[in-house]
Motif scaffolding. Structure first.
Motif, PDB file in Angstrom:
ATOM      1  N   GLN A 237      27.494  40.845  48.487  1.00  0.00           N
ATOM      2  CA  GLN A 237      28.394  39.788  47.833  1.00  0.00           C
ATOM      3  C   GLN A 237      28.903  39.890  46.305  1.00  0.00           C
TER       4      GLN A 237
ATOM      5  N   GLN B   8      32.013  42.123  46.115  1.00  0.00           N
ATOM      6  CA  GLN B   8      33.044  41.441  46.348  1.00  0.00           C
ATOM      7  C   GLN B   8      33.637  40.937  44.877  1.00  0.00           C
ATOM      8  N   ILE B   9      32.945  40.203  43.996  1.00  0.00           N
ATOM      9  CA  ILE B   9      33.434  39.674  42.918  1.00  0.00           C
ATOM     10  C   ILE B   9      33.503  40.283  41.656  1.00  0.00           C
TER      11      ILE B   9
ATOM     12  N   GLN C 272      36.371  42.852  38.885  1.00  0.00           N
ATOM     13  CA  GLN C 272      37.659  42.186  38.337  1.00  0.00           C
ATOM     14  C   GLN C 272      37.631  42.717  36.913  1.00  0.00           C
TER      15      GLN C 272
ATOM     16  N   VAL D  63      36.297  40.353  34.504  1.00  0.00           N
ATOM     17  CA  VAL D  63      34.767  40.619  34.470  1.00  0.00           C
ATOM     18  C   VAL D  63      34.314  41.614  33.533  1.00  0.00           C
TER      19      VAL D  63
ATOM     20  N   ARG E 245      25.952  31.096  47.399  1.00  0.00           N
ATOM     21  CA  ARG E 245      27.069  31.852  46.975  1.00  0.00           C
ATOM     22  C   ARG E 245      26.862  32.276  45.452  1.00  0.00           C
TER      23      ARG E 245
ATOM     24  N   ILE F 218      27.767  33.543  41.863  1.00  0.00           N
ATOM     25  CA  ILE F 218      28.900  33.265  41.016  1.00  0.00           C
ATOM     26  C   ILE F 218      28.920  34.216  39.555  1.00  0.00           C
TER      27      ILE F 218
ATOM     28  N   ALA G 219      32.089  34.849  37.346  1.00  0.00           N
ATOM     29  CA  ALA G 219      33.395  35.226  38.065  1.00  0.00           C
ATOM     30  C   ALA G 219      34.306  34.331  37.194  1.00  0.00           C
TER      31      ALA G 219
ATOM     32  N   GLU H 279      36.649  32.005  37.964  1.00  0.00           N
ATOM     33  CA  GLU H 279      36.975  30.921  38.335  1.00  0.00           C
ATOM     34  C   GLU H 279      35.940  29.727  38.095  1.00  0.00           C
ATOM     35  N   TRP H 280      34.850  30.434  37.489  1.00  0.00           N
ATOM     36  CA  TRP H 280      33.650  29.437  37.083  1.00  0.00           C
ATOM     37  C   TRP H 280      33.370  29.510  35.545  1.00  0.00           C
TER      38      TRP H 280
END
Length: 184
Positions: free
Chosen positions: A22, A25-26, A29, A32, A79, A81, A99, A101-102
């Motif tokens: 998981q 996948q995040i 970036q 990050v 999930r 984050i 992440a 978006e958080w």
């Protein structure tokens, strides 16, 4: 054994190898990783998280040198984050990522407060240092809001290159005074 930690909105769950898929996948970036230490490979390999967990983080946890948690919203505990970690040795005792978006919702401040509490209360450490890129304004704000003070500026290597760095510190006594002031 690392305990799970809890904040108003977050579960901080001890890192497990099963989290790697998981996180893979995040995590890779640019938003990050750009201000993370240069040891983070970029471009990030397809098995980078699994490699790091299996060969670095989990062995360091077993030796009692590091403590790693994944960050999960209480409303979505399955999930991941972000993550936060504490490091016993050296001049960098705490690191984190969230992440995009958080970000800018106060979630990492909650996680930092929980990790700092663990560092000082459970581990009995005397001081915590956290260097960060000067350009990482959000991270500096978190340090200031959680009672840390700027003690040094220098240059350091990051994924995005050599950048001016601020070193933030808080002692156990300062942390206790900050906690007392927060709860008045």
């Amino acid at each position: 054994m690392i305990p799970a930690l809890e904040t108003e909105r977050l579960w901080l769950r001890p890192l497990e190898i099963a989290d790697a898929q998981q996180v893979q996948q995040i995590f890779p970036q640019w938003e990050v990783v750009k201000y993370l230490a240069s040891q983070v490979p970029w471009p990030f390999p397809a098995d980078g998280v699994l490699e790091y967990y299996g060969n670095v983080a989990l062995p360091a946890i077993e030796r009692g040198e590091q403590w790693h948690w994944t960050l999960r919203l209480k409303s979505q505990p399955e999930r991941i984050i972000g993550a936060i970690a504490l490091f016993r040795e050296g001049e960098n005792n705490r690191g984190f990522w969230l992440a995009p978006e958080w970000q800018r919702q106060g979630l990492m401040t909650e996680a930092v407060e929980a990790a700092n509490r663990f560092w000082f209360e459970e581990l009995g450490m005397n001081k915590l240092r956290a260097p960060k890129a000067v350009a990482n304004v959000g991270s500096s704000k978190i340090s200031a809001m959680t009672g840390m003070r700027l003690i040094e500026t220098k240059e350091s290597e990051y994924v995005s290159g050599r950048l001016p760095t601020e070193v933030w510190e808080i002692t156990a006594g300062e942390w206790r005074a900050h906690q007392k002031a927060q709860h008045k």
